[in-house]
Scaffold this active site. Structure first.
Site, mmCIF file in Angstrom:
data_model
loop_
_atom_site.group_PDB
_atom_site.id
_atom_site.type_symbol
_atom_site.label_atom_id
_atom_site.label_comp_id
_atom_site.label_asym_id
_atom_site.label_seq_id
_atom_site.Cartn_x
_atom_site.Cartn_y
_atom_site.Cartn_z
ATOM 1 N N GLY A 14 28.280 44.778 46.723
ATOM 2 C CA GLY A 14 28.761 43.931 45.632
ATOM 3 C C GLY A 14 27.811 43.831 44.468
ATOM 4 O O GLY A 14 27.578 42.739 43.946
ATOM 5 N N SER A 15 27.280 44.960 43.992
ATOM 6 C CA SER A 15 26.319 44.883 42.889
ATOM 7 C C SER A 15 26.968 44.362 41.612
ATOM 8 O O SER A 15 26.328 43.637 40.826
ATOM 9 C CB SER A 15 25.662 46.240 42.641
ATOM 10 O OG SER A 15 26.593 47.179 42.127
ATOM 11 N N HIS A 108 36.666 50.462 37.547
ATOM 12 C CA HIS A 108 36.854 51.794 38.115
ATOM 13 C C HIS A 108 35.808 52.728 37.517
ATOM 14 O O HIS A 108 35.579 52.712 36.297
ATOM 15 C CB HIS A 108 38.265 52.307 37.792
ATOM 16 C CG HIS A 108 38.543 53.657 38.361
ATOM 17 N ND1 HIS A 108 38.808 53.849 39.699
ATOM 18 C CD2 HIS A 108 38.580 54.891 37.789
ATOM 19 C CE1 HIS A 108 39.005 55.133 39.922
ATOM 20 N NE2 HIS A 108 38.872 55.788 38.784
ATOM 21 N N ASP A 144 45.112 52.237 39.327
ATOM 22 C CA ASP A 144 44.173 52.533 38.242
ATOM 23 C C ASP A 144 44.865 52.813 36.909
ATOM 24 O O ASP A 144 44.386 53.613 36.105
ATOM 25 C CB ASP A 144 43.283 53.731 38.614
ATOM 26 C CG ASP A 144 42.409 53.464 39.829
ATOM 27 O OD1 ASP A 144 42.058 52.299 40.058
ATOM 28 O OD2 ASP A 144 42.086 54.428 40.547
#
Length: 210
Positions: A14-15, A108, A144
């Protein structure tokens, strides 16, 4: 300003979630960090900072619909104004997307509409791209393909590996994602057709950041 509840979904460290949490976003409250993996490292990081966390292992559900319905119940318990997909590695059902329509955003690792799906950096290198990047967008049922909020681009060098490109793009992600969340909370993002209009031309503008 009304405080808005943000629920962040992750599948790993989870950066991008960390970048959002560590940014002082006026009017935003990180209500919870949830995951489809109980072992996701980002859950421990969030819990150490006093953020509510929970996990649902998708492997324990009969199908995608059952998992999404259970996750929606978890999310809705925090009355979210915005749901943020920060490396949440799940394809979402139509019901899930519609339930959070207009308040569900994703990041994304490509310059959409190019390279939807997985292995984006490998595919960009194979295609001979001279730039790569990331896209923040509203989520729609088509994978996306939702209205684009922000894009950031980085150069691709001749000898770059996919890992080289990924590291460069990740730095851009950490800059753009908190800004996009801040713009949403401040009411600066408006959807017109399939386009996002940003009143201040900030996060909604493509940038070459490397």
């Amino acid at each position: 300003m009304h405080t808005q509840n943000i629920v962040i979904l992750i599948s790993g460290r989870g950066s991008n979630m960390q970048a959002i949490v560590e940014t002082d976003i006026p009017g935003a409250r990180i209500a919870a960090v949830l995951s489809n993996r109980t072992e996701a490292a980002g859950l421990a990081w969030a819990a150490e900072r006093g953020i509510a966390t929970d996990a649902l292992d998708h492997r324990h559900f009969a199908d995608r619909t059952a998992f999404d319905q259970a996750m929606m119940q978890k999310i809705d318990a925090y009355q979210p104004d915005l749901v943020v997909l920060a490396g949440f590695m799940r394809i979402l059902t139509l019901e899930f997307c519609r339930h959070y329509q207009g308040r569900l955003i994703n990041i994304h690792p490509s310059l959409l509409p190019a390279f939807t799906g997985l292995h984006t950096h490998e595919r960009a290198i194979e295609a001979g791209c001279r730039i790569a990047g990331c896209t923040i967008h509203f989520v729609t049922p088509e994978l996306d393909c939702g209205p684009i909020i922000a894009q950031g681009a980085v150069p691709v060098a001749d000898n770059d590996s996919a890992d080289d490109v990924a590291a460069r793009v990740l730095k851009v992600e950490h800059q753009l994602f908190p800004r996009a969340v801040a713009d949403f909370v401040a009411g600066r993002l408006k959807i017109k057709g399939n386009r996002v209009i940003n009143a201040e031309h900030r996060a909604g503008t493509s940038e070459l950041l490397a």
